[in-house]
Scaffold this motif. Sequence first.
Motif, PDB file in Angstrom:
ATOM      1  N   UNK A  66     -13.168   9.575   4.254  1.00  0.00           N
ATOM      2  CA  UNK A  66     -14.386   9.405   3.477  1.00  0.00           C
ATOM      3  C   UNK A  66     -14.192   8.468   2.287  1.00  0.00           C
ATOM      4  N   UNK A  67     -12.989   8.383   1.723  1.00  0.00           N
ATOM      5  CA  UNK A  67     -12.776   7.496   0.588  1.00  0.00           C
ATOM      6  C   UNK A  67     -12.867   6.049   1.065  1.00  0.00           C
ATOM      7  N   UNK A  68     -13.759   5.249   0.478  1.00  0.00           N
ATOM      8  CA  UNK A  68     -13.859   3.844   0.890  1.00  0.00           C
ATOM      9  C   UNK A  68     -12.543   3.102   0.662  1.00  0.00           C
ATOM     10  N   UNK A  69     -12.288   2.123   1.511  1.00  0.00           N
ATOM     11  CA  UNK A  69     -11.032   1.385   1.419  1.00  0.00           C
ATOM     12  C   UNK A  69     -10.888   0.688   0.067  1.00  0.00           C
ATOM     13  N   UNK A  70     -11.994   0.211  -0.490  1.00  0.00           N
ATOM     14  CA  UNK A  70     -11.914  -0.482  -1.779  1.00  0.00           C
ATOM     15  C   UNK A  70     -11.423   0.458  -2.883  1.00  0.00           C
ATOM     16  N   UNK A  71     -11.792   1.755  -2.780  1.00  0.00           N
ATOM     17  CA  UNK A  71     -11.328   2.712  -3.776  1.00  0.00           C
ATOM     18  C   UNK A  71      -9.858   3.080  -3.555  1.00  0.00           C
ATOM     19  N   UNK A  72      -9.440   3.160  -2.292  1.00  0.00           N
ATOM     20  CA  UNK A  72      -8.024   3.379  -2.007  1.00  0.00           C
ATOM     21  C   UNK A  72      -7.176   2.248  -2.574  1.00  0.00           C
ATOM     22  N   UNK A  73      -7.600   1.004  -2.346  1.00  0.00           N
ATOM     23  CA  UNK A  73      -6.866  -0.147  -2.863  1.00  0.00           C
ATOM     24  C   UNK A  73      -6.870  -0.154  -4.389  1.00  0.00           C
ATOM     25  N   UNK A  74      -8.014   0.214  -4.972  1.00  0.00           N
ATOM     26  CA  UNK A  74      -8.098   0.226  -6.434  1.00  0.00           C
ATOM     27  C   UNK A  74      -7.102   1.220  -7.026  1.00  0.00           C
ATOM     28  N   UNK A  75      -7.045   2.425  -6.441  1.00  0.00           N
ATOM     29  CA  UNK A  75      -6.089   3.407  -6.962  1.00  0.00           C
ATOM     30  C   UNK A  75      -4.651   2.906  -6.820  1.00  0.00           C
ATOM     31  N   UNK A  76      -4.328   2.312  -5.678  1.00  0.00           N
ATOM     32  CA  UNK A  76      -2.949   1.893  -5.435  1.00  0.00           C
ATOM     33  C   UNK A  76      -2.498   0.699  -6.245  1.00  0.00           C
ATOM     34  N   UNK A  77      -3.444  -0.102  -6.769  1.00  0.00           N
ATOM     35  CA  UNK A  77      -3.088  -1.383  -7.385  1.00  0.00           C
ATOM     36  C   UNK A  77      -2.092  -1.244  -8.531  1.00  0.00           C
ATOM     37  N   UNK A  80      -6.661  -2.219 -15.047  1.00  0.00           N
ATOM     38  CA  UNK A  80      -8.116  -2.201 -15.189  1.00  0.00           C
ATOM     39  C   UNK A  80      -8.790  -1.961 -13.842  1.00  0.00           C
ATOM     40  N   UNK A  81      -8.257  -2.590 -12.792  1.00  0.00           N
ATOM     41  CA  UNK A  81      -8.797  -2.385 -11.442  1.00  0.00           C
ATOM     42  C   UNK A  81      -8.650  -0.924 -11.032  1.00  0.00           C
ATOM     43  N   UNK A  82      -7.474  -0.352 -11.292  1.00  0.00           N
ATOM     44  CA  UNK A  82      -7.242   1.043 -10.923  1.00  0.00           C
ATOM     45  C   UNK A  82      -8.156   1.989 -11.693  1.00  0.00           C
ATOM     46  N   UNK A  83      -8.244   1.821 -12.990  1.00  0.00           N
ATOM     47  CA  UNK A  83      -9.022   2.752 -13.814  1.00  0.00           C
ATOM     48  C   UNK A  83     -10.517   2.640 -13.551  1.00  0.00           C
ATOM     49  N   UNK A  84     -10.976   1.431 -13.223  1.00  0.00           N
ATOM     50  CA  UNK A  84     -12.410   1.233 -13.008  1.00  0.00           C
ATOM     51  C   UNK A  84     -12.841   1.514 -11.577  1.00  0.00           C
ATOM     52  N   UNK A  85     -11.950   1.275 -10.610  1.00  0.00           N
ATOM     53  CA  UNK A  85     -12.370   1.322  -9.213  1.00  0.00           C
ATOM     54  C   UNK A  85     -11.910   2.506  -8.405  1.00  0.00           C
ATOM     55  N   UNK A  86     -11.104   3.411  -8.975  1.00  0.00           N
ATOM     56  CA  UNK A  86     -10.601   4.557  -8.207  1.00  0.00           C
ATOM     57  C   UNK A  86     -11.705   5.569  -7.933  1.00  0.00           C
ATOM     58  N   UNK A  87     -11.503   6.432  -6.939  1.00  0.00           N
ATOM     59  CA  UNK A  87     -12.508   7.463  -6.660  1.00  0.00           C
ATOM     60  C   UNK A  87     -12.680   8.395  -7.855  1.00  0.00           C
ATOM     61  N   UNK A  88     -13.861   8.975  -8.021  1.00  0.00           N
ATOM     62  CA  UNK A  88     -14.048   9.943  -9.116  1.00  0.00           C
ATOM     63  C   UNK A  88     -13.228  11.201  -8.853  1.00  0.00           C
ATOM     64  N   UNK A  89     -12.672  11.748  -9.911  1.00  0.00           N
ATOM     65  CA  UNK A  89     -11.870  12.969  -9.756  1.00  0.00           C
ATOM     66  C   UNK A  89     -12.684  14.178 -10.181  1.00  0.00           C
TER      67      UNK A  89
END
Length: 429
Positions: A11-22, A192-201
């Motif tokens: 369910x987590x969009x790929x863009x959010x997975x990439x954002x968290x991992x960056x 900045x990418x990680x903090x702004x684009x990760x899934x909501x917790x």
Amino acid sequence: MSSSRIAQAVAIPRRQLFAYGALGLPLAMAALPVYVHVPRLYAEAADMRLSLLGALLLAARLLDAAIDPLLGGWSDRAASRQRLILLALPCLALGMLALLQPPASGAPWWLLASMLLTYFGFSLVSVAYQAWGAELGRDAGERTRLTASREGFGLLGVVLAATLPGLLSPDLASGLSGVAQLFPLLLFALAAWTLAGSPPSAARTPASGSLFGDLRGVLEDRAFRRLLAVFVVNGIAAALPATLVLFYVADVLQAEAWSGAFLALYFVSGVAFLPLWVILARRVGRVPGWIASMLVAVVSFAWAWGLGAGDVWPFAVVCLLSGAALGADLTLPAALVADLAEHRGGVARAVGKSARAGAYFGWWNLVAKLNLALAAGLSLPLLDLVGYQPGVVGTSGGLAAIYCLLPLLFKTTAAVLAWRWRKVLEVVS
């Protein structure tokens, strides 16, 4: 894993997975120069005595490992783990900027201060980042994918850190100075990418009890203790060849010119095979998948035992296989810790207590750092005991045995322990 959980896991969009991992990329990029290049940089550019340099590095690294559980406990008590990441980023950026540009005078004090600042920033970011990732995943599948994204970016960071100094300058000091100046820009951009684009917790309750009581309570978790035991044995098996590979390539294979290519192949293989371990773990479970990667590593070490001078392409196969196993080593056990922390956290929240993901990852990072020290402390004296002398013809037989057979023994032991405890380790199906 049930079909409903598999549906949630994607369910987590790929863009959010990439954002968290960056953010994993600059963190891994910082780790390699600190452990690999700094000793040589200060010995050559700052003309420091090796005995003093070794003492300072050992003191700083021991202190760095010791504070990880405390930082994990602090992270559990913070209202927001993201705020701790923001607090730590300037420390890491300034520390790296200073550490990789030693002064002409006062180098020992400069080294110690910049290392402590770098280690503090790095450790605080890492613990808060890992614990945050455990809370972002809603189930085992999501936590595995988030961990894989973080570690995949981390492997790319290692490759970048290994190649960038040479691309910037043929001189080590100049190349590392260039890395130091680029690093803050890369760190803040990807953070900045990680903090702004990760899934909501999900909302969580910060810990409020005794810090040392929470840290002790985590170690009282039988499943976590067993997972740590497997991690230690497996981690030493991975760290031993990492400590000895340059000696092995130079004196057993007699192919020192290929060292850089072998290391690149190893890490690139880790990146390439990482998605396959995630798929395998989804189908058979994380523990069986991790055990399968250990068996791949055993095959690679057994293959390396029969190699000799000029066996460049056969050793490339060893790098390919052991690198493939690396992807699983980085992803699957960390995902198990995340599951364990969240499983215990769910139980704790049900009775009105707070989760302790930071404490779990604080202990985990301490053990990961001690693995490197244990590998060096075990392998280097053994080399001396068997009479190995770098560059001296006829002394490399013992080196080959320690490089190949000792990791094989540790990997096999780790696989047996993981299989024996598989039902305890896989706490969330």
